[in-house]
Design an enzyme around this catalytic site. Structure first.
Site: not given
Length: 740
Positions: A251-253
């Site tokens: 995931p991205d942040v």
């Protein structure tokens, strides 16, 4: 690394390698999965679940070490500041990009990391105001994809996992996430039809998958109403099933919000759950054991396929202050930067500079001012339209640079070498234009420094302006009035005004481009730590410019169609028509079109030849082969070979980028022209070489939404060879017939 677990993993990996007659890394997905199955199958469900938790371990398994940074090791000491993605893409040089990302990957590896979060293929360029476009690889999916694919392969050749970013349709920073809110409706939703998804935004990812990409980073924003990192359709349905992606998704942040939905939807690692929370979801039936097993297999198989045994990587705890910059890196970054500078205007052969006697240097972008060497990390606030100093990178993912060679530094070095010129400078964008009233009399009379004085006294005037873009906040304008005024003020008093733009994306030029004294313009982008040297190399002719634009520069911001959407539904009503496709379809004349770029020499094209490599009178309409890495196997069958001759018609050696565009039959309802080939060739004066464009089934296909497949529409296909998306040198056509 987690050294207490190394013996277990080494033993397991060695046994698996012996069993297969091959050692890690396998570089063969089938064998890697077979070995992963042997390692994972004895584990309990809890042990399998644990490796999808960040830093989670299992018998014989050590977690990988990722680091962010599409322009270098994020926040690292002793590492290099590389050229920005969009900028180096302007070289249109596959070999250069492979070298660039391969060298960068070595620094990550020497720092103890074995997963590089990059390169970035998205954002693609729906809106020129998207402030992370500087990280990407250009606004055409074909060009972007070819460069993305070779970059992924180059990273992984260094025994690293390449994690492509950002999947999918992350075209703006505005409301990409809901800071301080768990309401998914507060995140922008990229709402797009299935054909646009496949032909534009998925297209480059297919090249990454086809090149064995080990990991993908899903997005924070929503896609068709569902958060990207929870979106079963785009992660499982499209990426893993349609394209045959074998690696794992991270995931991205701040993504996802619903962690269970994320794990069920295809997110393989670091959902945000602790092991106890994840097992609670398994025990209550929210997440099945088969999902947990699939995540574990993907993670382990990717490591076995791409990475050396873990003891081969240094511990990141021990490399914090380690200098891993190779002695040749700075020279490479300088060369790569100079090859990425686009010459937009060169009136009367102003450039290269020929034994200049005096230079006037203007603008804050000419020198290292205020703070630096790179922007401070700020992931949420707008930081202005320009950068207060020489711009070498955009903002975000903490782009490193150990130092910056500014243009003033580089020009000083040349002057000190005795190249025969002196200079005066005004390192401000807003200096007094005309002299104030003089004071004193006679010998003591003085009038102070002014733009008009320095400009009128200089043989050539170099005006440096920039345009800044950063993660977390989109750009608000494509040109700043202060910079435009500076160019005009200098040009009013200097008959040879040369403008250099360091820009994180499109920078409009119409406020001054037609000024009679603006004689040359360089679109320099984000050039990394050796920026000043790269610019000077082009200015003085040590390097003959060969770069081409990877986006369109319009005459007015209103000429673009993709806009930044307010909260929070963003309908991609433009469909396939972004950048040059839009300008062609809407019959809008750009200032500088996609693919445009000048050289200090001249080239001609001839002998366009179209040769079928299969029977084009009886082609199956749909790609129906077994799914391999990238999609149906026959999607990559070569259908045509197109060749042409490129000649250097001048007396200076240089490189030309021959570009091939196809027009589809009317029934395809496709953009007027689409890039489907490019080849960069270096030529000595008077030399002619042949360039070859292999055309695959994929290059002739559209996405059929009803049939959910790649389809060739029968009819007449136009073939256009050119120097840009609007400057064509030869044309041809071929009739293709298909059957169902």
């Amino acid at each position: 690394m987690h050294s207490n677990l190394l013996p277990g993993l080494t033993s397991a990996a060695t046994l698996l390698g012996l069993a297969q007659g091959q050692s890690q890394p396998y570089h063969d997905w089938a064998k890697a999965y077979e070995a992963a199955e042997a390692l994972v199958s004895p584990w309990t469900t809890e042990q399998q679940a644990n490796i999808s938790v960040r830093y989670g371990t299992a018998p014989g398994f050590v977690p990988f070490e990722p680091s962010d940074g599409p322009t270098g090791v994020s926040g690292g000491q002793g590492v290099s500041g590389w050229v920005g993605g969009q900028t180096i893409a302007s070289s249109w040089n596959r070999t250069l990009l492979a070298d660039h990302y391969g060298r960068m990957a070595v620094e990550f590896r020497e720092k103890g990391y074995n997963m590089l979060l990059g390169p970035s293929t998205g954002p693609l360029g729906r809106s020129p105001l998207g402030s992370k476009l500087w990280e990407g690889l250009g606004s055409d999916p074909y060009l972007n994809g070819k460069l993305f694919g070779v970059s992924v392969a180059a990273i992984q050749e260094q025994n690293m996992i390449s994690c492509g970013k950002h999947y999918l349709a992350n075209e703006q920073e505005t409301n990409r996430t809901s800071y301080g809110s768990d309401d998914p409706a507060m995140r922008t939703s990229s709402n797009l039809d299935d054909r646009t998804l496949h032909e534009l935004y998925l297209w480059p990812w297919i090249d990454g998958v086809a090149n064995g990409m080990g990991s993908v980073m899903c997005v924070m924003n929503r896609v068709n109403g569902i958060i990207g990192c929870e979106n079963d359709h785009i992660m499982n349905g499209v990426l893993k099933n349609e394209t045959g992606f074998k690696g794992f998704i991270v995931p991205d942040v701040t993504a996802p919000l619903d962690k269970t939905a994320g794990l069920n939807g295809g997110l393989d690692w670091n959902s945000g759950y602790s092991l106890s929370q994840l097992m609670a979801a398994v025990n209550n039936g929210s997440i099945s054991e088969s999902v947990v097993n699939d995540h574990a297999l993907r993670i382990v198989a990717t490591q076995l396929n791409l990475l050396l045994p873990p003891e081969e990587y240094a511990s990141t705890d021990e490399t914090t202050d380690l200098n891993v910059r190779d002695a040749g890196s700075k020279d490479f970054i300088r060369r790569a930067g100079s090859e990425a500078i686009v010459l937009l205007k060169n009136k009367n052969g102003t450039l290269p500079l020929k034994s200049p006697k005096s230079l006037g240097i203007f603008g804050k972008d000419a020198a290292n001012l205020a703070t630096g060497p790179t922007p401070q990390s700020d992931f949420s606030n707008f930081a202005g339209d320009t950068y207060d100093g020489h711009l070498i990178t955009g903002g975000g993912s903490y782009s490193p640079a150990p130092y910056v060679v500014s243009p003033l530094d580089a020009l000083t070095a040349r002057a000190a070498e005795g190249q025969g010129f002196g200079y005066k400078y005004i390192l401000s964008d807003n200096w007094t234009v005309t002299p104030p009233e003089s004071t004193g009399e006679g010998f003591f009379q003085t009038s102070g420094v002014s733009v008009s004085e320095y400009a009128s006294e200089s043989e050539h005037c170099l005006v440096f302006i920039n345009a800044f873009g950063k993660e977390g906040s989109d750009r608000r304008t494509l040109a700043d009035e202060t910079g435009d005024k500076l160019v005009n003020d200098v040009a009013d008093y200097c008959s040879s005004t040369i403008v250099v733009m360091n820009n994180a994306g499109v920078r409009l030029v119409d406020a001054w481009i037609d000024h009679e004294n603006v004689t040359a313009v360089l679109n320099a982008g984000a050039l990394g730590q050796e920026s000043g040297h790269a610019i000077a190399d082009v200015l003085f002719g040590d390097v003959n410019p060969s770069a081409k634009l990877v986006y369109t520069i319009a005459k007015s911001e209103d000429d673009y169609n993709g806009q930044i959407c307010a909260c929070c539904e963003c309908d991609y009503t433009e469909g396939l028509y972004i950048d040059y496709r839009h300008f062609d379809q809407a019959e809008i004349e750009p200032r500088f079109e996609f693919g445009f770029g000048l050289s200090y020499t001249t080239f001609s094209h001839s002998n366009l030849t179209i040769t079928p490599t299969t029977d084009t009178t009886t082609l199956a309409a749909y790609a129906t082969g077994n799914v391999t890495e990238g999609g149906p196997s026959d999607l990559f069958d070569q259908i045509l070979t197109i060749t042409a001759s490129v000649s250097n018609t001048d007396d200076i050696a240089g490189a030309e980028i021959a570009q091939l565009y196809l027009s589809f039959p009317d029934a395809a309802k496709a953009p007027i022209r689409q890039l489907r080939g490019f080849e960069k060739v270096y030529l000595e004066p008077g030399v002619t070489k042949t360039v070859t464009f292999p055309i695959q089934r994929r290059d002739l296909s559209i996405w059929d939404e009803e049939e959910q497949g790649w389809k060739i529409v029968g009819g007449d296909y136009g073939v256009l060879l050119g120097k840009s998306s609007r400057d064509f040198t030869a044309e041809g056509s071929i009739e293709i017939s298909t059957f169902r």
